[in-house]
Design an enzyme around this catalytic site. Sequence first.
Site, PDB file in Angstrom:
ATOM      1  N   GLU A  70      20.531 -19.028 -14.274  1.00 21.31           N
ATOM      2  CA  GLU A  70      19.636 -17.962 -14.743  1.00 21.31           C
ATOM      3  C   GLU A  70      20.377 -16.636 -14.958  1.00 21.31           C
ATOM      4  O   GLU A  70      20.146 -15.951 -15.946  1.00 21.31           O
ATOM      5  CB  GLU A  70      18.548 -17.775 -13.676  1.00 21.31           C
ATOM      6  CG  GLU A  70      17.298 -17.088 -14.131  1.00 21.31           C
ATOM      7  CD  GLU A  70      16.239 -17.062 -13.032  1.00 21.31           C
ATOM      8  OE1 GLU A  70      16.516 -17.490 -11.891  1.00 21.31           O
ATOM      9  OE2 GLU A  70      15.121 -16.607 -13.314  1.00 21.31           O
ATOM     10  N   CYS A 122       0.848  -1.186   0.000  1.00 23.65           N
ATOM     11  CA  CYS A 122       0.000   0.000   0.000  1.00 23.65           C
ATOM     12  C   CYS A 122       0.889   1.243   0.000  1.00 23.65           C
ATOM     13  O   CYS A 122       2.030   1.203   0.442  1.00 23.65           O
ATOM     14  CB  CYS A 122      -0.932   0.099   1.185  1.00 23.65           C
ATOM     15  SG  CYS A 122      -2.003  -1.298   1.369  1.00 23.65           S
ATOM     16  N   LYS A 166       9.617 -12.532 -16.358  1.00 21.35           N
ATOM     17  CA  LYS A 166       9.210 -12.730 -14.961  1.00 21.35           C
ATOM     18  C   LYS A 166       7.961 -13.609 -14.887  1.00 21.35           C
ATOM     19  O   LYS A 166       7.812 -14.426 -13.997  1.00 21.35           O
ATOM     20  CB  LYS A 166       8.948 -11.355 -14.315  1.00 21.35           C
ATOM     21  CG  LYS A 166       8.603 -11.395 -12.835  1.00 21.35           C
ATOM     22  CD  LYS A 166       9.807 -11.742 -11.995  1.00 21.35           C
ATOM     23  CE  LYS A 166       9.512 -11.803 -10.520  1.00 21.35           C
ATOM     24  NZ  LYS A 166      10.552 -12.535  -9.770  1.00 21.35           N
ATOM     25  N   ASN A 194      -0.451   2.863   5.232  1.00 17.21           N
ATOM     26  CA  ASN A 194       0.074   1.658   4.600  1.00 17.21           C
ATOM     27  C   ASN A 194       0.659   0.800   5.709  1.00 17.21           C
ATOM     28  O   ASN A 194       0.949   1.304   6.791  1.00 17.21           O
ATOM     29  CB  ASN A 194       1.121   1.985   3.530  1.00 17.21           C
ATOM     30  CG  ASN A 194       2.412   2.545   4.087  1.00 17.21           C
ATOM     31  OD1 ASN A 194       2.716   3.721   3.905  1.00 17.21           O
ATOM     32  ND2 ASN A 194       3.186   1.732   4.769  1.00 17.21           N
TER      33      ASN A 194
HETATM   34  O1  M6R Z   1       5.419 -16.940 -10.984  1.00 14.85           O
HETATM   35  P1  M6R Z   1       5.793 -18.384 -10.761  1.00 14.85           P
HETATM   36  O2  M6R Z   1       6.348 -18.647  -9.409  1.00 14.85           O
HETATM   37  O3  M6R Z   1       4.688 -19.321 -11.116  1.00 14.85           O
HETATM   38  O4  M6R Z   1       6.960 -18.638 -11.822  1.00 14.85           O
HETATM   39  C1  M6R Z   1       7.490 -19.910 -12.012  1.00 14.85           C
HETATM   40  C2  M6R Z   1       8.841 -19.824 -12.677  1.00 14.85           C
HETATM   41  O5  M6R Z   1       8.736 -19.282 -13.954  1.00 14.85           O
HETATM   42  C3  M6R Z   1       9.813 -18.969 -11.856  1.00 14.85           C
HETATM   43  O6  M6R Z   1       9.914 -19.458 -10.558  1.00 14.85           O
HETATM   44  C4  M6R Z   1      11.209 -18.944 -12.464  1.00 14.85           C
HETATM   45  O7  M6R Z   1      11.763 -20.221 -12.423  1.00 14.85           O
HETATM   46  C5  M6R Z   1      12.055 -17.922 -11.717  1.00 14.85           C
HETATM   47  N1  M6R Z   1      12.241 -16.757 -12.518  1.00 14.85           N
HETATM   48  C6  M6R Z   1      13.368 -18.431 -11.315  1.00 14.85           C
HETATM   49  O8  M6R Z   1      14.090 -17.456 -10.622  1.00 14.85           O
END
Ligand code: M6R
Length: 620
Positions: A502, A27, A615, A127
Amino acid sequence: MIARVFLYEPVIHLPGLYPICGDYSMCGIFGIVMKEEQTLGPILIEAAKRLTYRGYDSFGAATIAGPTIDLRKDVGKVEEVAAKYHFAEMRGQRGIAQLRWATFGEPSQVNAQPHLDSDGDLVGAHNGNVVNNAELRELFLSEGLIVRSENDGETCVHAVERYLNRGYTFLDAIRLAYGDLEGDYAFVIGKTYDDKLYAFKKGSGMVVGIGDGFTCVSSDLPSILPLTRTIIRPQDGEIVTLWADRVEIRSVKDGRLIERQPELVTESMDAVQKGGYPHFMLKEIHEQSQAARELLHMLNSNREVKTLVEKMKTARILYFIGCGTSYHAALLGAVYFAQIAGRAVIPILAPQFIAQYVPTVNYEDVGLFVSQSGETKDVLNALEAAEGRGMTCYGLANVIGSTLTKETALCLPLCCGYEISVPATKTFTNQALTFLYLAYRLAGRDVDVLDLTPSLIDQTLEMVDSSVNALAEEINAWNDMYCLGYGLTYPVALEGALKLKEVTYAHCEGMLSTEFKHGPLSAVSKGYPILFVAGPNDIPLIISGLNEVKVRGAHTIVIAQEDARLRTNADKLIVLPTSDAYLTALLGILPLQLLAYRMSVLRGYDPDFPRNLSKTLTVD
Ligand code: M6R
């Protein structure tokens, strides 16, 4: 005289179930004081837009001029609500805006902020979280105050109102209210027939801006910097009074005046949003203790937790379903459930759940779908397939309002706030901590021991910092490595390996330590880096594994609590603070997150936005 109040109808409720808990650190609030009445709508809208990262379930604003409070608020994003209720035309001498990340009371118009007091001559917004919200609401109702919502922001307004009703000055009423309101929050409040706003905070952040002919206050800098770069950062236990041309800070304890020199903010907006950290990933790694604290607050006060635990207890088969990092947390959760509560769980990747288990599930089974975003298509596909078979489906998600939160019978929030960096860090920790908490509840064990978690997280980050930096330099030339664990630390090794690949683009494979001899051992050459995460109960097994690779030339690094045997056998020991095996597993991810971050930066990559990744994966 009672203020004239404009409150737009109708009250709109969003579909879906929302757990009743605090507005944990999310918030955003903004307040502004001008010399004279003028059009304030555009300033309030702009300020709110800059706080959107803190929540967007509802938006509201109130302007005050003489006897009038103009209050407009509703469910929806800033732009939608502002357009629908013509916020741009709002006029006043003072204004308050609030964006909500709904957790305490569902997203609805009545729970949206700002809130009025009983007779409508006070208006305020907060908040954060007031943890004794339920008790205070009961008290206010018993005293005859008019409580309209479930939201703890309204509780803050009544907390001040009841002392004003007894004849205290505004400052003294706030001082007394401060003592009554428990939790972490920031609050701003104003009154009709006045020319000031008052603000105070406990735990949460708050910034005051001093401009040319106006003053303002907000949860965070982004909404203030476009208006002024002269700021003051109030501390807990201080009350700020804002006039158009000055601010005054007084102590809650004794009301004495506090001298504070304003600061000049010179950083760019981008740097400000990263809170002084060079990247969101590092900021989010360091936010983990606070996120854990907020999660524990929520779990302790959320009535839905009991329902969830009961359902999991009686399920025929219990599945934890997710992808990527969320799947790794599910794997760790399954080990916690087995070891702590003696409850078997099947942790499974969402698409494989469809292929392998959907044909067998029925209404007696329970699935807990885990996702940061709540929008991962693979997870939503699995949810749809499971619901098609009548399975009872629950969720664990960070983004409130996401599809997972709406489509499951009950969805617990992860209370992490926004995770902007693509690599998941704080959400993994809070997912794992949620599973640990649920396992304790399932076993009927006292969850108070988990209160140590936030300080252990801080301790770990401090303890490992320099050794992780040195390690990053040492192994950065390698584009191939392994990360091994066993039992509780096996999912942590998988997650560490995922973080490393990653953001460094190197190949790093996570594996059960005992599997290494069944094939991968042939990859070992001189200096080949192999990371081990060792729990306190698995040291002899880890020592065997590390000697197998060490004699073949591997460079062995162990992440574990201090242990003389590991010191003798490993090339390098990264020391975790002393705790039990369950928390050690959870803490073990922190040096791996930091290592991945450091190596990414050393390689010149942007850890926040690694190439090819997104993401939120909303595709099959
Ligand atoms: O939003 P989610 O937790 O469902 O996403 C699943 C994966 O895409 C996510 O955890 C991905 O492996 C991460 N970016 C790893 O750091």
